[in-house]
Enzyme design. Sequence first.
Site, short mmCIF file in Angstrom:
data_model
loop_
_atom_site.label_atom_id
_atom_site.label_comp_id
_atom_site.label_asym_id
_atom_site.label_seq_id
_atom_site.Cartn_x
_atom_site.Cartn_y
_atom_site.Cartn_z
N ARG A 30 1.95 -5.23 11.89
CA ARG A 30 1.16 -4.34 12.75
C ARG A 30 0.72 -5.04 14.03
NH1 ARG A 30 -3.86 -0.51 10.90
NH2 ARG A 30 -2.17 0.45 9.68
N ARG A 35 0.84 -1.19 0.00
CA ARG A 35 0.00 0.00 0.00
C ARG A 35 0.88 1.25 0.00
NH1 ARG A 35 -4.87 -1.74 4.24
NH2 ARG A 35 -5.39 -3.68 3.13
N SER A 58 -10.47 -5.81 10.19
CA SER A 58 -11.66 -5.20 9.61
C SER A 58 -12.48 -6.27 8.89
CB SER A 58 -11.24 -4.09 8.63
OG SER A 58 -12.34 -3.33 8.24
N ARG A 97 2.07 1.93 10.06
CA ARG A 97 1.60 2.29 8.72
C ARG A 97 2.78 2.21 7.75
NH1 ARG A 97 -3.20 4.18 7.65
NH2 ARG A 97 -3.57 4.96 9.76
N GLU A 115 -6.36 0.17 14.95
CA GLU A 115 -7.05 -0.83 14.13
C GLU A 115 -6.10 -1.95 13.71
OE1 GLU A 115 -8.61 -1.43 9.64
OE2 GLU A 115 -8.80 0.62 10.45
#
Length: 467
Positions: free
Chosen positions: A433, A293, A395, A308, A392
């Site tokens: 993460r 990403r 999801s 991130r 987070e």
Amino acid sequence: MIDLKLLREDPDQFIQGAAAKGVDVDIPRLLELDQQRRELLQQQEALRAEQKKLGKETGPMIGKLKGQLKGAEDSNVATLQAEIAELEARPAALKQQIQELDDLLLAIEPEWKTIQLKIPQPPDADVPLGKSAEDNVEIRRWAPDDWDWNKSFQENRGFEPKTHLELVNDLGLVDFERGVKVAGSRSYVMTGNGMLLHQAILAMGMQHITQDHGFRATSVPVLVREQAMVGTGFFPGGIEQTYHIDADSTPGPGQDLYLTGTGEVGLMSLHSDEIVEANQLPMKYATVSTCFRREAGAAGKDTAGLYRIHQFDKVEQVVIDKADEETSRAHHQAMISIVENLLQSLQLPYRLLQCCTGDLGSKNADMIDIECWIPGRGEEDANGRPTGEFGETHSASRLYDFQCRRLNLRYRDDKGKTVFCHSLNNTVVASPRILIPIIEMHQQADGSIQIPEALRPFMNGCERIGN
């Protein structure tokens, strides 16, 4: 992709749904183009029917007139020839009219398709209204028995916590400097026990989803064609977050390719343009893949560390089933429970968030986020130390037929009718993460990290990293 029939019947549902998601899309213009397109197709169909009928009738008529022409008197020859010429010209005229309609359809099609792809899935009626993640609603929390939400980490554990940046540096688990040297900002190198911990959590996640919950282990390409990104709903809206390989920049013939940001793209695209039998459903797949990403526009506190980053690995789960809302809702809850069970086995405090309409994204009818408690995040105290914050880590999304419609993924029901499938997806575990809460929540007063008991079999029995 939305159902055009439903759009025609109830445009307000989609107009309001787009507004609730903060998506600017001209739905009235699509309806106008759709009406034009349908009228042109009807005209074309009528002309083709006439063309077919004419083809059957004119042949014998021309043959008859040509027969008459052979024995005709001179005074009748011109009349017969004119009749033959008129009959022969009619198919050509119809063909020309059909071609002109084709040209008009081709002129309409790009805008017609572009607007369709921009229309989001309307959120479910029970999703709370909101503009951004700030408006998400907490559903519930969980923590191990020895954790009190009303106390700080220091009060709970008896010592001041270090951040994951400090811990990985002290214990030699991650080398950020060399990662940046090799690949630029937001890059890293997992080293020693850091790499072993990274591999262990992925192995644990994959075993959990496949052996304990029956999902089929499947590898997927992470370099995919544009149609896979469009079909899964990541394009056109998310193209700025994607790494792109231009066909013109590589030797030999080829086409543009894209690096995926989730294994969902590959898993869902496996059955694109297929009709599966109802008895094959539900199809439950799990993969572990490297994800990419660009994190375009992301800035601030998450630019340092492992939260991130541009490249990570993720165990992803996908469910494809029949078109039934009740069944989809049941799958959604089951997928969330799978992840809760995993986090509880790791003894990680977390909360469930109901995402509001403005945070759902284009393709989701509903989405539940899971956020783990991370002591090294959040506002700073008087000493400049973070006081902790949720981050987070998972999801879970319910998409109904939105994705399968774009992918043209259907099943044959018990009446033999083809119906678009429903789909769902969820993160099982994303690393590195997830290592942030593992490392920070299981740190010890002496600076070591205690490995959660459930994770130890995947670390060759290792109980502690450090002293």
